[in-house]
Design a protein around this motif. Structure first.
Motif, PDB file in Angstrom:
ATOM      1  N   GLN A  48      80.507  10.259 -33.108  1.00 16.73           N
ATOM      2  CA  GLN A  48      80.955   9.020 -32.481  1.00 16.73           C
ATOM      3  C   GLN A  48      82.081   8.385 -33.284  1.00 16.73           C
ATOM      4  O   GLN A  48      83.040   7.848 -32.719  1.00 16.73           O
ATOM      5  CB  GLN A  48      79.790   8.030 -32.346  1.00 16.73           C
ATOM      6  CG  GLN A  48      78.744   8.431 -31.314  1.00 16.73           C
ATOM      7  CD  GLN A  48      77.654   9.329 -31.895  1.00 16.73           C
ATOM      8  OE1 GLN A  48      77.924  10.127 -32.788  1.00 16.73           O
ATOM      9  NE2 GLN A  48      76.443   9.193 -31.375  1.00 16.73           N
ATOM     10  N   GLN A  77      85.307  10.302 -32.509  1.00 13.38           N
ATOM     11  CA  GLN A  77      85.826   9.978 -31.175  1.00 13.38           C
ATOM     12  C   GLN A  77      86.398   8.561 -31.131  1.00 13.38           C
ATOM     13  O   GLN A  77      87.431   8.307 -30.493  1.00 13.38           O
ATOM     14  CB  GLN A  77      84.716  10.129 -30.127  1.00 13.38           C
ATOM     15  CG  GLN A  77      84.313  11.570 -29.862  1.00 13.38           C
ATOM     16  CD  GLN A  77      85.478  12.425 -29.394  1.00 13.38           C
ATOM     17  OE1 GLN A  77      86.262  12.002 -28.544  1.00 13.38           O
ATOM     18  NE2 GLN A  77      85.594  13.625 -29.956  1.00 13.38           N
ATOM     19  N   ALA A  78      85.749   7.636 -31.828  1.00  9.47           N
ATOM     20  CA  ALA A  78      86.243   6.259 -31.855  1.00  9.47           C
ATOM     21  C   ALA A  78      87.602   6.188 -32.528  1.00  9.47           C
ATOM     22  O   ALA A  78      88.489   5.435 -32.093  1.00  9.47           O
ATOM     23  CB  ALA A  78      85.248   5.363 -32.584  1.00  9.47           C
ATOM     24  N   ILE A 128      89.819   8.590 -32.573  1.00  7.29           N
ATOM     25  CA  ILE A 128      90.786   9.156 -31.619  1.00  7.29           C
ATOM     26  C   ILE A 128      91.160   8.132 -30.563  1.00  7.29           C
ATOM     27  O   ILE A 128      92.335   7.965 -30.207  1.00  7.29           O
ATOM     28  CB  ILE A 128      90.206  10.432 -30.975  1.00  7.29           C
ATOM     29  CG1 ILE A 128      90.059  11.537 -32.026  1.00  7.29           C
ATOM     30  CG2 ILE A 128      91.092  10.901 -29.820  1.00  7.29           C
ATOM     31  CD1 ILE A 128      89.334  12.764 -31.520  1.00  7.29           C
ATOM     32  N   GLN A 129      90.164   7.404 -30.058  1.00 10.22           N
ATOM     33  CA  GLN A 129      90.431   6.393 -29.036  1.00 10.22           C
ATOM     34  C   GLN A 129      91.305   5.271 -29.590  1.00 10.22           C
ATOM     35  O   GLN A 129      92.210   4.780 -28.903  1.00 10.22           O
ATOM     36  CB  GLN A 129      89.108   5.820 -28.517  1.00 10.22           C
ATOM     37  CG  GLN A 129      88.278   6.807 -27.702  1.00 10.22           C
ATOM     38  CD  GLN A 129      89.019   7.281 -26.455  1.00 10.22           C
ATOM     39  OE1 GLN A 129      89.720   6.496 -25.802  1.00 10.22           O
ATOM     40  NE2 GLN A 129      88.856   8.555 -26.132  1.00 10.22           N
ATOM     41  N   ARG A 130      91.044   4.847 -30.820  1.00 10.97           N
ATOM     42  CA  ARG A 130      91.868   3.802 -31.422  1.00 10.97           C
ATOM     43  C   ARG A 130      93.312   4.258 -31.563  1.00 10.97           C
ATOM     44  O   ARG A 130      94.255   3.495 -31.338  1.00 10.97           O
ATOM     45  CB  ARG A 130      91.300   3.398 -32.787  1.00 10.97           C
ATOM     46  CG  ARG A 130      90.067   2.521 -32.718  1.00 10.97           C
ATOM     47  CD  ARG A 130      89.760   1.892 -34.065  1.00 10.97           C
ATOM     48  NE  ARG A 130      89.346   2.871 -35.053  1.00 10.97           N
ATOM     49  CZ  ARG A 130      88.076   3.191 -35.302  1.00 10.97           C
ATOM     50  NH1 ARG A 130      87.098   2.633 -34.609  1.00 10.97           N
ATOM     51  NH2 ARG A 130      87.784   4.077 -36.220  1.00 10.97           N
ATOM     52  N   ARG A 146      94.831   6.464 -29.685  1.00  9.21           N
ATOM     53  CA  ARG A 146      95.457   6.511 -28.361  1.00  9.21           C
ATOM     54  C   ARG A 146      95.868   5.125 -27.887  1.00  9.21           C
ATOM     55  O   ARG A 146      96.857   4.966 -27.168  1.00  9.21           O
ATOM     56  CB  ARG A 146      94.487   7.145 -27.360  1.00  9.21           C
ATOM     57  CG  ARG A 146      94.307   8.649 -27.543  1.00  9.21           C
ATOM     58  CD  ARG A 146      93.237   9.189 -26.633  1.00  9.21           C
ATOM     59  NE  ARG A 146      93.104  10.639 -26.794  1.00  9.21           N
ATOM     60  CZ  ARG A 146      92.119  11.355 -26.256  1.00  9.21           C
ATOM     61  NH1 ARG A 146      91.167  10.748 -25.542  1.00  9.21           N
ATOM     62  NH2 ARG A 146      92.070  12.659 -26.444  1.00  9.21           N
ATOM     63  N   ARG A 147      95.090   4.109 -28.281  1.00  6.46           N
ATOM     64  CA  ARG A 147      95.418   2.738 -27.885  1.00  6.46           C
ATOM     65  C   ARG A 147      96.480   2.128 -28.791  1.00  6.46           C
ATOM     66  O   ARG A 147      96.919   1.006 -28.553  1.00  6.46           O
ATOM     67  CB  ARG A 147      94.161   1.859 -27.948  1.00  6.46           C
ATOM     68  CG  ARG A 147      93.098   2.218 -26.923  1.00  6.46           C
ATOM     69  CD  ARG A 147      92.097   1.077 -26.808  1.00  6.46           C
ATOM     70  NE  ARG A 147      91.467   0.765 -28.080  1.00  6.46           N
ATOM     71  CZ  ARG A 147      90.320   1.298 -28.481  1.00  6.46           C
ATOM     72  NH1 ARG A 147      89.693   2.184 -27.730  1.00  6.46           N
ATOM     73  NH2 ARG A 147      89.796   0.949 -29.642  1.00  6.46           N
TER      74      ARG A 147
END
Length: 218
Positions: A50, A53-54, A56-58, A60-61
């Motif tokens: 997790q 993945q978090a 990676i998401q940060r 991307r944002r």
């Protein structure tokens, strides 16, 4: 930070290790581990997948991920670092070595390495000491500015091989001495004698080969 790094953090937390010990095992600053765990559930709630993945998401944002002591290196250079780490070299040492290798004249000061790699002077000092001991790098003194300059030259690989094989020769001869202590007619003595003879022969062959092909580095 890789998924494997985060798996090792989780394992360390499960074993009750302190942040400083986890950081030492990953060759990272303690502050990096502290921020990583704090941002991803804390010691009791940290989940490596997790967390990865978090991050990676940060990214991307456009939100900055927890800072890593980054280098100005690209994908190929990072792959070389991973190969060196896989061969047993500490990560920070591999980063320092590669930065020296890729410098225009193969020379950096401690201050330059600290600034370029964004790490502490102490981390650079430990890495350079290892590289000097293993023959990958040599020190030169700047008498005008009273500072050390670390140099990697074309002969560095020869010196590192010589140092490594001389250490292996010492091991081989100590093993053969132990074989005599146990008795060459005993199973243990015979096993040790064979091991020592093998290591000695291989080391001498490598030293001979390194000397024969040293001219390629000139």
């Amino acid at each position: 930070m890789t998924q494997r790094d985060r798996d090792r953090i989780a394992a360390g937390l499960a074993d009750g290790l302190a942040y400083a010990e986890i950081a030492r095992r990953l060759d990272r600053p303690t502050s990096t581990i502290t921020r990583e765990v704090a941002r991803n559930g804390g010691p009791a709630g940290y989940r490596p997948q997790q967390a990865h993945q978090a991050t990676i998401q940060r990214a991307r944002r456009g939100t900055p991920a927890p800072p890593r002591a980054a280098t100005p290196l690209g994908g190929m250079e990072e792959e070389l670092i991973e190969m060196a780490v896989g061969a047993g070299m500490p990560r920070m040492t591999a980063r320092v070595h590669l930065d020296l290798v890729l410098s225009e004249d193969g020379r950096r000061t401690a201050a330059e390495l600290t600034r370029r790699l964004k790490v502490s002077p102490a981390s650079v000092s430990v890495a350079v000491n290892y590289l000097v001991q293993q023959g990958f790098v040599r020190r030169e003194r700047d008498p005008q500015r009273r500072r050390d300059i670390y140099v990697v030259d074309d002969d560095a690989w020869y010196h590192s091989i010589v140092i490594s094989e001389r250490q292996t020769l010492e091991t081989a001869r100590a093993t053969m001495a132990a074989a005599e202590t146990y008795g060459l007619d005993s199973p243990v003595g015979q096993r040790l004698a064979k091991t020592g003879a093998f290591l000695e022969r291989v080391s001498l062959d490598i030293l001979e080969s390194a000397g024969r092909w040293r001219a390629l580095l000139a």
